[in-house]
Design a protein around this motif. Sequence first.
Motif, PDB file in Angstrom:
ATOM      1  N   TYR A  26      83.334  34.691  91.120  1.00  0.00           N
ATOM      2  CA  TYR A  26      84.073  34.590  89.848  1.00  0.00           C
ATOM      3  C   TYR A  26      84.015  35.990  88.886  1.00  0.00           C
ATOM      4  O   TYR A  26      84.935  36.051  87.928  1.00  0.00           O
ATOM      5  N   TRP A  27      83.028  36.861  89.130  1.00  0.00           N
ATOM      6  CA  TRP A  27      83.221  38.050  88.244  1.00  0.00           C
ATOM      7  C   TRP A  27      84.061  39.201  88.299  1.00  0.00           C
ATOM      8  O   TRP A  27      83.875  40.111  87.583  1.00  0.00           O
ATOM      9  N   GLY A  28      84.753  39.142  89.455  1.00  0.00           N
ATOM     10  CA  GLY A  28      85.831  40.392  89.559  1.00  0.00           C
ATOM     11  C   GLY A  28      87.152  39.996  89.994  1.00  0.00           C
ATOM     12  O   GLY A  28      87.670  40.647  90.713  1.00  0.00           O
ATOM     13  N   LEU A  29      87.656  38.840  89.748  1.00  0.00           N
ATOM     14  CA  LEU A  29      88.802  38.230  90.515  1.00  0.00           C
ATOM     15  C   LEU A  29      89.958  39.075  89.992  1.00  0.00           C
ATOM     16  O   LEU A  29      91.140  39.175  90.574  1.00  0.00           O
ATOM     17  N   TRP A  30      89.992  39.917  89.053  1.00  0.00           N
ATOM     18  CA  TRP A  30      91.085  40.779  88.525  1.00  0.00           C
ATOM     19  C   TRP A  30      91.420  41.933  89.377  1.00  0.00           C
ATOM     20  O   TRP A  30      92.266  42.682  89.244  1.00  0.00           O
ATOM     21  N   ARG A  31      90.497  42.354  90.086  1.00  0.00           N
ATOM     22  CA  ARG A  31      90.594  43.667  91.027  1.00  0.00           C
ATOM     23  C   ARG A  31      91.608  43.461  92.044  1.00  0.00           C
ATOM     24  O   ARG A  31      91.982  42.332  92.660  1.00  0.00           O
TER      25      ARG A  31
END
Length: 136
Positions: A26-31
């Motif tokens: 959940y913490w880095g799905l933007w990558r």
Amino acid sequence: MTYIADDDKSRLDRDWIWRMLSTEAYWGLWRKPADVDVQIGTAWRVVGIYEEETGAQVGFCRAVSDGLSFAYLADVIIDPGHRGRGLGKRLVRAMIDDGPGAAFRWMLFTQDAHGLYEQFGFGPADRSAMIRASTF
């Protein structure tokens, strides 16, 4: 099943790491995959957990550090099919307690794994810590 922890960057299965971080984290799905490659490439240290028999990667974490006094723990993840076997503890122990940063001041961010990290001495920030939130 037997597992081993290893901090050799060349052993990492980057496809597996990308799949886990893009679907389970959940913490880095933007990558994007290229972002994860840069983060791995510039990491101070990485640790993978592997099935001993097959060599398949089932766990990963990375750390950013000055190499002398502090480190930031990031992207701690275990494959869902291998959870519940103590591998998260093994992964964090290999990174923090068994590595060259054992005496460092460590920091991390988590929304849901406080119980795991408390076992390794993590707690609320003290009065010397300040945080600037990201804009992601």
